[in-house]
Scaffold this motif. Sequence first.
Motif, PDB file in Angstrom:
ATOM      1  N   SER A   1      25.458  62.152  64.917  1.00  0.00           N
ATOM      2  CA  SER A   1      25.084  63.565  64.968  1.00  0.00           C
ATOM      3  C   SER A   1      25.773  64.267  66.128  1.00  0.00           C
ATOM      4  O   SER A   1      25.863  63.735  67.234  1.00  0.00           O
ATOM      5  N   THR A   2      26.249  65.453  65.862  1.00  0.00           N
ATOM      6  CA  THR A   2      26.953  66.247  66.859  1.00  0.00           C
ATOM      7  C   THR A   2      26.037  67.340  67.387  1.00  0.00           C
ATOM      8  O   THR A   2      25.435  68.079  66.609  1.00  0.00           O
TER       9      THR A   2
ATOM     10  N   SER B   1      28.640  70.918  71.110  1.00  0.00           N
ATOM     11  CA  SER B   1      29.897  70.216  70.820  1.00  0.00           C
ATOM     12  C   SER B   1      30.471  70.654  69.475  1.00  0.00           C
ATOM     13  O   SER B   1      31.690  70.754  69.304  1.00  0.00           O
ATOM     14  N   MET B   2      29.592  70.913  68.517  1.00  0.00           N
ATOM     15  CA  MET B   2      30.041  71.310  67.180  1.00  0.00           C
ATOM     16  C   MET B   2      30.888  72.575  67.210  1.00  0.00           C
ATOM     17  O   MET B   2      31.931  72.651  66.560  1.00  0.00           O
TER      18      MET B   2
ATOM     19  N   ALA C   1      36.954  72.172  62.889  1.00  0.00           N
ATOM     20  CA  ALA C   1      36.294  72.096  61.585  1.00  0.00           C
ATOM     21  C   ALA C   1      35.166  73.125  61.477  1.00  0.00           C
ATOM     22  O   ALA C   1      34.977  73.739  60.419  1.00  0.00           O
ATOM     23  N   PHE C   2      34.414  73.288  62.554  1.00  0.00           N
ATOM     24  CA  PHE C   2      33.318  74.266  62.543  1.00  0.00           C
ATOM     25  C   PHE C   2      33.848  75.652  62.205  1.00  0.00           C
ATOM     26  O   PHE C   2      33.297  76.358  61.348  1.00  0.00           O
TER      27      PHE C   2
ATOM     28  N   LEU D   1      29.471  66.124  58.303  1.00  0.00           N
ATOM     29  CA  LEU D   1      30.313  66.131  59.504  1.00  0.00           C
ATOM     30  C   LEU D   1      29.525  66.064  60.802  1.00  0.00           C
ATOM     31  O   LEU D   1      29.969  65.439  61.769  1.00  0.00           O
ATOM     32  N   PHE D   2      28.357  66.687  60.841  1.00  0.00           N
ATOM     33  CA  PHE D   2      27.655  66.848  62.114  1.00  0.00           C
ATOM     34  C   PHE D   2      26.322  66.122  62.181  1.00  0.00           C
ATOM     35  O   PHE D   2      25.630  66.206  63.194  1.00  0.00           O
ATOM     36  N   GLY D   3      25.929  65.411  61.106  1.00  0.00           N
ATOM     37  CA  GLY D   3      24.755  64.550  61.156  1.00  0.00           C
ATOM     38  C   GLY D   3      23.432  65.238  60.887  1.00  0.00           C
ATOM     39  O   GLY D   3      23.339  66.457  60.748  1.00  0.00           O
ATOM     40  N   GLN D   4      22.363  64.402  60.842  1.00  0.00           N
ATOM     41  CA  GLN D   4      21.043  64.873  60.463  1.00  0.00           C
ATOM     42  C   GLN D   4      20.209  65.385  61.629  1.00  0.00           C
ATOM     43  O   GLN D   4      19.418  66.306  61.488  1.00  0.00           O
TER      44      GLN D   4
END
Length: 410
Positions: free
Chosen positions: A198-199, A203-204, A209-210, A329-332
Amino acid sequence: MEKRIIRLFIGTIVLLMSGLMYAWSVLSIPIKLDLPSINQGQISLVFSFAMASFCLGGLANGLLKILGRGKISIFLATILMPLGYIISSLSTDITQITVGYGILVGFSVGIVYAYILSNITCLFPGKQGIISGILLFGFGMSSLVFGPIYTKLVAGSPDLWRTLFRYYGVIMLAVLFLSAIFIPDQNPKKDNIEDSTSTRPSSMVGTSAFWIIFLFCLIASGTGLAIISQGANIVSTSIRNISPEKIALYIGIISISNGFGRILVGHLFDTLGYLFSMRFITITALLSQLLLILNTSIGSNTLILIAFILLGISYGGAPSFNSAIAIKLFGQRYYSINLSLLNLQLLIASTFSTISGNLFDKYNSYLPTFYLSIGAVLIAFILIYFMQKSVETIEKSVEKNIRHKQAQKA
């Protein structure tokens, strides 16, 4: 029946009821008749406020969820949404409607949207695309389910919309209260392997990509909103002597396609990947705009029907893609806040509906809107080109974090 299936069903119904916000182009018709001083640009502005407030509501839910207080947000929506409908029903000018519907209802729907998605998708690991699609199918079908009923009820009595708004506010009070009871707030644990995938939000937003996803969904949402918010007026100006009931049916077609697009793109995401789903969304959006331009001179029932179907599929697919890619991409763990940050693109996308309304007021035509939308869609094709490399960078970072976490546990 599995408990998680029951919650999926409840969540879909709650989003179906909350998604009435997207029927604004139909809901606003009797409001304009009852309050003739309101023009098309002002009506569009109400919808823009609703979409902007929707983003802020989702962000509020995400922040409270990180603090372990996600349940507070759904109870807040239980109060604010009925209040918004009641304030709107008492309106005598555009300002009161903007506050009631554009701010309070929009903000509450944003909370409900983020709460339901974050607490249901985590129950189905590996199937976030299709589960998001099912949930958002309900959200997108609201216009079809309630639009024709609303149109028929207010026919001949323009001021009846006030009574209907009050009744619906009371119904939503009961629906949201029950959803708060039956759908608990899920809080992923901090000390597990999944946490390393998870990001954090901070950081995301620093990843390419964001921003690619943000801009891509901005284009898909904005070009869709520019048409959906003006849907009823586009039909009436394209096809002469069309009845209000048939206009509501055409808007309902967008809703069906919208709902179908959410499930379809969710399935495509899970089975064929994110790049295929992005290309699919973009191509259908481009085709819909080209058909709308052609229909301006032809005035064909068939052409506008096909255009609305493609538009609905494209627009409906965007939130499913957004929801699924946020988890992939960024987790749960930070999903609720990360999804809400990605949804902030709607703050900009919502202005497309106002721009569309103002362009119509100025040129008495929707052609300028269609041409601008095509230009935006062509930019989306360019964004897809850069997406794969950005995703590969994130995936390598995630793999590195997992190996590091596993080494620590060993």
